[in-house]
Design a protein around this motif. Sequence first.
Motif, PDB file in Angstrom:
ATOM      1  N   SER A   1     -12.572   9.598   0.981  1.00  0.00           N
ATOM      2  CA  SER A   1     -11.313  10.278   1.277  1.00  0.00           C
ATOM      3  C   SER A   1     -10.239   9.866   0.283  1.00  0.00           C
ATOM      4  CB  SER A   1     -10.835   9.907   2.682  1.00  0.00           C
ATOM      5  OG  SER A   1     -11.754  10.333   3.655  1.00  0.00           O
ATOM      6  N   MET A   2      -9.232  10.716   0.196  1.00  0.00           N
ATOM      7  CA  MET A   2      -8.052  10.434  -0.609  1.00  0.00           C
ATOM      8  C   MET A   2      -6.920  10.195   0.365  1.00  0.00           C
ATOM      9  SD  MET A   2      -7.418  10.183  -3.756  1.00  0.00           S
ATOM     10  CE  MET A   2      -6.791  10.877  -5.231  1.00  0.00           C
ATOM     11  N   TYR A   3      -6.148   9.147   0.146  1.00  0.00           N
ATOM     12  CA  TYR A   3      -5.060   8.775   1.045  1.00  0.00           C
ATOM     13  C   TYR A   3      -3.724   9.137   0.414  1.00  0.00           C
ATOM     14  CZ  TYR A   3      -8.649   6.291   3.566  1.00  0.00           C
ATOM     15  OH  TYR A   3      -9.778   5.989   4.273  1.00  0.00           O
ATOM     16  N   TYR A   4      -2.834   9.692   1.247  1.00  0.00           N
ATOM     17  CA  TYR A   4      -1.518  10.148   0.811  1.00  0.00           C
ATOM     18  C   TYR A   4      -0.465   9.716   1.820  1.00  0.00           C
ATOM     19  CZ  TYR A   4      -4.425  13.552  -1.690  1.00  0.00           C
ATOM     20  OH  TYR A   4      -5.371  14.140  -2.464  1.00  0.00           O
ATOM     21  N   LEU A   5       0.773   9.662   1.372  1.00  0.00           N
ATOM     22  CA  LEU A   5       1.872   9.432   2.287  1.00  0.00           C
ATOM     23  C   LEU A   5       2.211  10.708   3.054  1.00  0.00           C
ATOM     24  CD1 LEU A   5       4.344   7.369   0.078  1.00  0.00           C
ATOM     25  CD2 LEU A   5       2.848   6.515   1.882  1.00  0.00           C
TER      26      LEU A   5
ATOM     27  N   LEU B   1       0.832  -1.204   0.000  1.00  0.00           N
ATOM     28  CA  LEU B   1       0.000   0.000   0.000  1.00  0.00           C
ATOM     29  C   LEU B   1       0.867   1.254   0.000  1.00  0.00           C
ATOM     30  CD1 LEU B   1      -2.933  -0.804   2.447  1.00  0.00           C
ATOM     31  CD2 LEU B   1      -3.137   0.084   0.135  1.00  0.00           C
ATOM     32  N   ILE B   2       1.903   1.242   0.799  1.00  0.00           N
ATOM     33  CA  ILE B   2       2.812   2.388   0.860  1.00  0.00           C
ATOM     34  C   ILE B   2       3.481   2.599  -0.496  1.00  0.00           C
ATOM     35  CG2 ILE B   2       4.984   3.213   1.877  1.00  0.00           C
ATOM     36  CD1 ILE B   2       4.004   1.848   4.508  1.00  0.00           C
ATOM     37  N   LYS B   3       3.912   1.515  -1.134  1.00  0.00           N
ATOM     38  CA  LYS B   3       4.544   1.622  -2.456  1.00  0.00           C
ATOM     39  C   LYS B   3       3.568   2.196  -3.481  1.00  0.00           C
ATOM     40  CE  LYS B   3       7.745  -2.190  -1.781  1.00  0.00           C
ATOM     41  NZ  LYS B   3       8.059  -3.581  -2.170  1.00  0.00           N
ATOM     42  N   ILE B   4       2.336   1.715  -3.481  1.00  0.00           N
ATOM     43  CA  ILE B   4       1.335   2.203  -4.434  1.00  0.00           C
ATOM     44  C   ILE B   4       1.052   3.678  -4.198  1.00  0.00           C
ATOM     45  CG2 ILE B   4      -1.085   2.013  -5.156  1.00  0.00           C
ATOM     46  CD1 ILE B   4       0.902  -0.189  -6.154  1.00  0.00           C
ATOM     47  N   LEU B   5       0.885   4.074  -2.945  1.00  0.00           N
ATOM     48  CA  LEU B   5       0.634   5.485  -2.647  1.00  0.00           C
ATOM     49  C   LEU B   5       1.827   6.346  -3.038  1.00  0.00           C
ATOM     50  CD1 LEU B   5      -1.238   5.192   0.759  1.00  0.00           C
ATOM     51  CD2 LEU B   5      -2.203   5.825  -1.469  1.00  0.00           C
ATOM     52  N   TYR B   6       3.028   5.801  -2.951  1.00  0.00           N
ATOM     53  CA  TYR B   6       4.212   6.539  -3.365  1.00  0.00           C
ATOM     54  C   TYR B   6       4.207   6.768  -4.877  1.00  0.00           C
ATOM     55  CZ  TYR B   6       9.041   7.690  -4.388  1.00  0.00           C
ATOM     56  OH  TYR B   6      10.167   8.311  -4.858  1.00  0.00           O
ATOM     57  N   PHE B   7       3.999   5.712  -5.632  1.00  0.00           N
ATOM     58  CA  PHE B   7       4.064   5.828  -7.091  1.00  0.00           C
ATOM     59  C   PHE B   7       2.869   6.564  -7.681  1.00  0.00           C
ATOM     60  CE2 PHE B   7       7.027   2.225  -6.567  1.00  0.00           C
ATOM     61  CZ  PHE B   7       8.137   2.801  -7.161  1.00  0.00           C
TER      62      PHE B   7
END
Length: 82
Positions: free
Chosen positions: A73-77, A15-21
């Motif tokens: 909601s929109m999720y961001y790092l 999930l963190i990788k997807i939110l990053y890219f």
Amino acid sequence: MDVSDPRLTDLRKNLIKILYFCRGGNINVLTQYFNGTLEYTEQQKKQMTNQLSRLKDTGLITSRKLEGKNSGSMYYLTPNGL
């Protein structure tokens, strides 16, 4: 918490990788991505919501409410997540 922390499950690391890219995502898109299909059940969406909530608790991601009725909601790092 570091992304390499062993307490993070593989799903949360992904999930963190997807939110990053992607620079962010909403619950529907993230659920579709991880289930590999455009269709998903409410249970799958609920599981994704739980994973995102746990990542928010660690301070690695944050969310912002989208405008409009039932927009979600929109999720961001966060800077820590980056």
